[in-house]
Motif scaffolding. Sequence first.
Motif, PDB file in Angstrom:
ATOM      1  N   PRO A 129     -65.050 110.749 -51.483  1.00  0.00           N
ATOM      2  CA  PRO A 129     -65.570 109.635 -52.278  1.00  0.00           C
ATOM      3  C   PRO A 129     -64.548 108.534 -52.582  1.00  0.00           C
ATOM      4  O   PRO A 129     -64.919 107.380 -52.684  1.00  0.00           O
ATOM      5  CB  PRO A 129     -66.032 110.316 -53.575  1.00  0.00           C
ATOM      6  CG  PRO A 129     -66.270 111.732 -53.202  1.00  0.00           C
ATOM      7  CD  PRO A 129     -65.278 112.043 -52.134  1.00  0.00           C
ATOM      8  N   SER A 135     -71.250 120.961 -52.372  1.00  0.00           N
ATOM      9  CA  SER A 135     -70.878 119.540 -52.470  1.00  0.00           C
ATOM     10  C   SER A 135     -71.878 118.787 -53.345  1.00  0.00           C
ATOM     11  O   SER A 135     -71.506 117.941 -54.158  1.00  0.00           O
ATOM     12  CB  SER A 135     -70.838 118.889 -51.083  1.00  0.00           C
ATOM     13  OG  SER A 135     -69.884 119.530 -50.290  1.00  0.00           O
ATOM     14  N   LEU A 170     -70.643 117.073 -56.821  1.00  0.00           N
ATOM     15  CA  LEU A 170     -70.719 115.612 -56.979  1.00  0.00           C
ATOM     16  C   LEU A 170     -71.784 115.205 -57.988  1.00  0.00           C
ATOM     17  O   LEU A 170     -71.604 114.244 -58.729  1.00  0.00           O
ATOM     18  CB  LEU A 170     -70.962 114.939 -55.625  1.00  0.00           C
ATOM     19  CG  LEU A 170     -69.716 114.874 -54.749  1.00  0.00           C
ATOM     20  CD1 LEU A 170     -70.051 114.377 -53.352  1.00  0.00           C
ATOM     21  CD2 LEU A 170     -68.666 113.948 -55.375  1.00  0.00           C
ATOM     22  N   ARG A 174     -70.551 115.161 -61.459  1.00  0.00           N
ATOM     23  CA  ARG A 174     -69.717 113.993 -61.809  1.00  0.00           C
ATOM     24  C   ARG A 174     -70.561 112.746 -62.063  1.00  0.00           C
ATOM     25  O   ARG A 174     -70.050 111.709 -62.469  1.00  0.00           O
ATOM     26  CB  ARG A 174     -68.775 113.662 -60.646  1.00  0.00           C
ATOM     27  CG  ARG A 174     -67.704 114.689 -60.431  1.00  0.00           C
ATOM     28  CD  ARG A 174     -66.818 114.229 -59.285  1.00  0.00           C
ATOM     29  NE  ARG A 174     -65.963 115.298 -58.831  1.00  0.00           N
ATOM     30  CZ  ARG A 174     -65.110 115.189 -57.832  1.00  0.00           C
ATOM     31  NH1 ARG A 174     -65.010 114.066 -57.160  1.00  0.00           N
ATOM     32  NH2 ARG A 174     -64.369 116.215 -57.477  1.00  0.00           N
TER      33      ARG A 174
END
Length: 285
Positions: free
Chosen positions: A131, A260, A264, A267
């Motif tokens: 990212p 994943s 993610l 977050r």
Amino acid sequence: MKAIIPAAGLGTRFLPETKVEPKELLLLVDRPVIQHIVEEALAAGVDGVVIVNSRSKQAINEHFSPDSELVELLRRRGKEALAAMVEHAGSLPVSFAYQDEPAGLGDAIHCAAQQVGGEPFIVSLGDVVLPDPAVLKRMVELSQEHDGASVIAVVPVPRDEVDRFGVIDGVDLGQGVYRINHMVEKPAVDEAPSNLAIFGRYVLSPAVMEALGHAKPGKGGEIQLTDSLEEVLAKEEMYALVIDPEQGFDTGTPLSWLESNVALALRDPKLGPPLESYLKGLLEK
Ligand code: UTP
């Protein structure tokens, strides 16, 4: 500098899903995996992205093509934010090259040789997401600091898992930089020269593209990128940049794709809090 994203593989580890849907289009939180990768490369400053695709994965081209009908329909219905998202995906500066059959990563990269035109280039694997574009930027800088040498991203992995990866043997120059002596594909655990595994991002010199041009099939009958890197390593210096395992996301297997997505999404300001309380509740049971 252009970035090449090889995306012409069969994605067998996701079958039957990948019978029709390319694994590079699987959802990662809020957009397809490959859109994250294109956006990362552009944010790192590349002046174009070449996706190496297979003729049977046209959905990837469609994802990056404009769709004015859908955009207009969404706007008529007052869904401006969605219309903007669709418009954005269709306006990203990507071009395509084609691989006739999945003859290996090295072969896929060489399919974009013409678009790259003898210049240094980036390779971003179509199932690995980073990212933060600062990592790729740092790799390009490192290459420039060393007269255009190739730079490979590596990540520390648990010692007993090294046999699943390409591993480097190198000299620690400090600040996460290694000068590479040698690379080994899937070494036996007790023979691995380090636990630094090659991780989906490469800044490569034109000599690598040249080597791929005459590469012969290696392991598994495929044209392996590692073989050509080894060939170039005999005449050019090569460096590795160690990335923090928390910065990189492999989406290439069902388990790593799930992990994943969870990592993610946690977050994400909107999805994070409700997902966290859902997971906590689930784990408490
Ligand atoms: P992978 O080996 O992870 O993808 O290659 P794959 O072969 O599609 O997956 P499995 O093993 O069958 O499950 C990493 C990237 O390189 C591309 C893939 O599309 C993927 O994004 N690739 C691989 C090619 O473009 N061509 C190839 O011949 C092989």
